[in-house]
Write a protein that holds these residues in place. Sequence first.
Motif, PDB file in Angstrom:
ATOM      1  N   LYS A   9       3.345  -1.226 -14.760  1.00  0.00           N
ATOM      2  CA  LYS A   9       3.065   0.095 -14.192  1.00  0.00           C
ATOM      3  C   LYS A   9       1.958   0.018 -13.141  1.00  0.00           C
ATOM      4  N   GLN A  10       0.910  -0.751 -13.423  1.00  0.00           N
ATOM      5  CA  GLN A  10      -0.181  -0.904 -12.450  1.00  0.00           C
ATOM      6  C   GLN A  10       0.348  -1.557 -11.162  1.00  0.00           C
ATOM      7  N   ALA A  11       1.220  -2.549 -11.308  1.00  0.00           N
ATOM      8  CA  ALA A  11       1.812  -3.191 -10.132  1.00  0.00           C
ATOM      9  C   ALA A  11       2.667  -2.193  -9.348  1.00  0.00           C
ATOM     10  N   PHE A  12       3.377  -1.320 -10.051  1.00  0.00           N
ATOM     11  CA  PHE A  12       4.142  -0.272  -9.382  1.00  0.00           C
ATOM     12  C   PHE A  12       3.233   0.632  -8.554  1.00  0.00           C
ATOM     13  N   LEU A  13       2.135   1.064  -9.141  1.00  0.00           N
ATOM     14  CA  LEU A  13       1.200   1.935  -8.410  1.00  0.00           C
ATOM     15  C   LEU A  13       0.639   1.223  -7.187  1.00  0.00           C
ATOM     16  N   ARG A  14       0.218  -0.009  -7.362  1.00  0.00           N
ATOM     17  CA  ARG A  14      -0.394  -0.790  -6.282  1.00  0.00           C
ATOM     18  C   ARG A  14       0.586  -1.048  -5.146  1.00  0.00           C
ATOM     19  N   ASP A  15       1.816  -1.363  -5.476  1.00  0.00           N
ATOM     20  CA  ASP A  15       2.775  -1.778  -4.454  1.00  0.00           C
ATOM     21  C   ASP A  15       3.748  -0.677  -4.046  1.00  0.00           C
ATOM     22  N   ASP A  16       4.435  -0.098  -5.007  1.00  0.00           N
ATOM     23  CA  ASP A  16       5.545   0.796  -4.699  1.00  0.00           C
ATOM     24  C   ASP A  16       5.126   2.241  -4.432  1.00  0.00           C
ATOM     25  N   LEU A  17       4.240   2.789  -5.256  1.00  0.00           N
ATOM     26  CA  LEU A  17       3.766   4.138  -4.970  1.00  0.00           C
ATOM     27  C   LEU A  17       3.024   4.136  -3.634  1.00  0.00           C
ATOM     28  N   TYR A  18       2.171   3.152  -3.445  1.00  0.00           N
ATOM     29  CA  TYR A  18       1.466   3.020  -2.169  1.00  0.00           C
ATOM     30  C   TYR A  18       2.451   2.964  -1.001  1.00  0.00           C
ATOM     31  N   ASP A  19       3.469   2.137  -1.102  1.00  0.00           N
ATOM     32  CA  ASP A  19       4.435   1.961  -0.020  1.00  0.00           C
ATOM     33  C   ASP A  19       5.152   3.274   0.313  1.00  0.00           C
ATOM     34  N   ALA A  20       5.587   4.005  -0.704  1.00  0.00           N
ATOM     35  CA  ALA A  20       6.271   5.284  -0.465  1.00  0.00           C
ATOM     36  C   ALA A  20       5.332   6.293   0.190  1.00  0.00           C
ATOM     37  N   LEU A  21       4.101   6.378  -0.304  1.00  0.00           N
ATOM     38  CA  LEU A  21       3.130   7.311   0.284  1.00  0.00           C
ATOM     39  C   LEU A  21       2.770   6.896   1.712  1.00  0.00           C
ATOM     40  N   ARG A  22       2.566   5.602   1.920  1.00  0.00           N
ATOM     41  CA  ARG A  22       2.209   5.112   3.258  1.00  0.00           C
ATOM     42  C   ARG A  22       3.270   5.511   4.273  1.00  0.00           C
ATOM     43  N   TRP A  23       4.537   5.223   3.981  1.00  0.00           N
ATOM     44  CA  TRP A  23       5.579   5.502   4.976  1.00  0.00           C
ATOM     45  C   TRP A  23       5.866   6.987   5.107  1.00  0.00           C
ATOM     46  N   LEU A  24       5.660   7.762   4.049  1.00  0.00           N
ATOM     47  CA  LEU A  24       5.747   9.217   4.175  1.00  0.00           C
ATOM     48  C   LEU A  24       4.689   9.704   5.157  1.00  0.00           C
ATOM     49  N   PHE A  25       3.429   9.298   4.937  1.00  0.00           N
ATOM     50  CA  PHE A  25       2.319   9.785   5.756  1.00  0.00           C
ATOM     51  C   PHE A  25       2.357   9.219   7.176  1.00  0.00           C
ATOM     52  N   VAL A  26       2.580   7.923   7.308  1.00  0.00           N
ATOM     53  CA  VAL A  26       2.635   7.322   8.646  1.00  0.00           C
ATOM     54  C   VAL A  26       3.834   7.885   9.412  1.00  0.00           C
ATOM     55  N   GLY A  27       4.941   8.067   8.725  1.00  0.00           N
ATOM     56  CA  GLY A  27       6.102   8.677   9.376  1.00  0.00           C
ATOM     57  C   GLY A  27       5.799  10.076   9.873  1.00  0.00           C
ATOM     58  N   ALA A  28       5.101  10.868   9.070  1.00  0.00           N
ATOM     59  CA  ALA A  28       4.760  12.238   9.472  1.00  0.00           C
ATOM     60  C   ALA A  28       3.805  12.236  10.663  1.00  0.00           C
ATOM     61  N   VAL A  29       2.831  11.357  10.653  1.00  0.00           N
ATOM     62  CA  VAL A  29       1.900  11.251  11.787  1.00  0.00           C
ATOM     63  C   VAL A  29       2.650  10.816  13.050  1.00  0.00           C
ATOM     64  N   THR A  30       3.514   9.842  12.908  1.00  0.00           N
ATOM     65  CA  THR A  30       4.293   9.358  14.048  1.00  0.00           C
ATOM     66  C   THR A  30       5.205  10.456  14.573  1.00  0.00           C
ATOM     67  N   TRP A  31       5.820  11.213  13.683  1.00  0.00           N
ATOM     68  CA  TRP A  31       6.667  12.343  14.083  1.00  0.00           C
ATOM     69  C   TRP A  31       5.853  13.349  14.897  1.00  0.00           C
ATOM     70  N   GLU A  32       4.678  13.683  14.391  1.00  0.00           N
ATOM     71  CA  GLU A  32       3.816  14.641  15.096  1.00  0.00           C
ATOM     72  C   GLU A  32       3.404  14.095  16.461  1.00  0.00           C
ATOM     73  N   ALA A  33       3.053  12.834  16.519  1.00  0.00           N
ATOM     74  CA  ALA A  33       2.665  12.234  17.800  1.00  0.00           C
ATOM     75  C   ALA A  33       3.830  12.265  18.784  1.00  0.00           C
ATOM     76  N   GLN A 161      -5.362   6.815  -1.463  1.00  0.00           N
ATOM     77  CA  GLN A 161      -6.371   6.696  -0.407  1.00  0.00           C
ATOM     78  C   GLN A 161      -5.991   5.635   0.627  1.00  0.00           C
ATOM     79  N   LYS A 162      -5.430   4.552   0.171  1.00  0.00           N
ATOM     80  CA  LYS A 162      -4.996   3.493   1.081  1.00  0.00           C
ATOM     81  C   LYS A 162      -3.885   4.010   2.004  1.00  0.00           C
ATOM     82  N   ALA A 163      -2.947   4.798   1.465  1.00  0.00           N
ATOM     83  CA  ALA A 163      -1.867   5.376   2.277  1.00  0.00           C
ATOM     84  C   ALA A 163      -2.428   6.378   3.287  1.00  0.00           C
TER      85      ALA A 163
END
Length: 180
Positions: A9-33, A161-163
């Motif tokens: 579960k900790q590995a999921f949070l570190r890798d997979d939850l982070y990855d989903a949040l990162r691309w959601l947020f970076v995608g939204a910022v890129t869309w806005e830009a 926070q990392k995302a």
Amino acid sequence: MPVPDDSTKQAFLRDDLYDALRWLFVGAVTWEASRNQPHRCANQDALAMFTSLTQARALYEFFYGLGEQDDDARARHFASAWDPPKPDLYRRYMAGGKPANKRVFHLVYNRPAHAGGSGQDGPAHLKNQVLEFARDLRKLTEKFADSADVNFRDGIRHAFQKALQEAKLAANHYGITDPL
């Protein structure tokens, strides 16, 4: 398959939850830009929108999903008392038969009729919800982190926070204020 052990579960949070949040947020910022600077890259807004919508769907299923396959991660695996707020944005756009499913995730006849708004544009149109999904999921992730079981809170907050930091770096790269 039973719920995985804490190290998985900790590995999921570190890798997979982070990855989903990162691309959601970076995608939204890129869309806005790309909406503010359409000359930067043709079709960048569409690519960013599809990235964000895909991650938003995965995250909504993580937070609200009840049914699951053997390997599906769910928020309740990390927060035994998880009681998410009513999923209004999810119900309007992501649930079965709603615009994201009809316009993005499934091929259906007469796709334009399933946009969530009238015509090709407008404030309720699916393509104009990218930031709303990111903001909604930001709030939902904060609530999730606050209600998580103690042994998972730090892992969730770190991934979150990392995302957000990745999103801020993207906003700086595009020369825009972070819209999240």
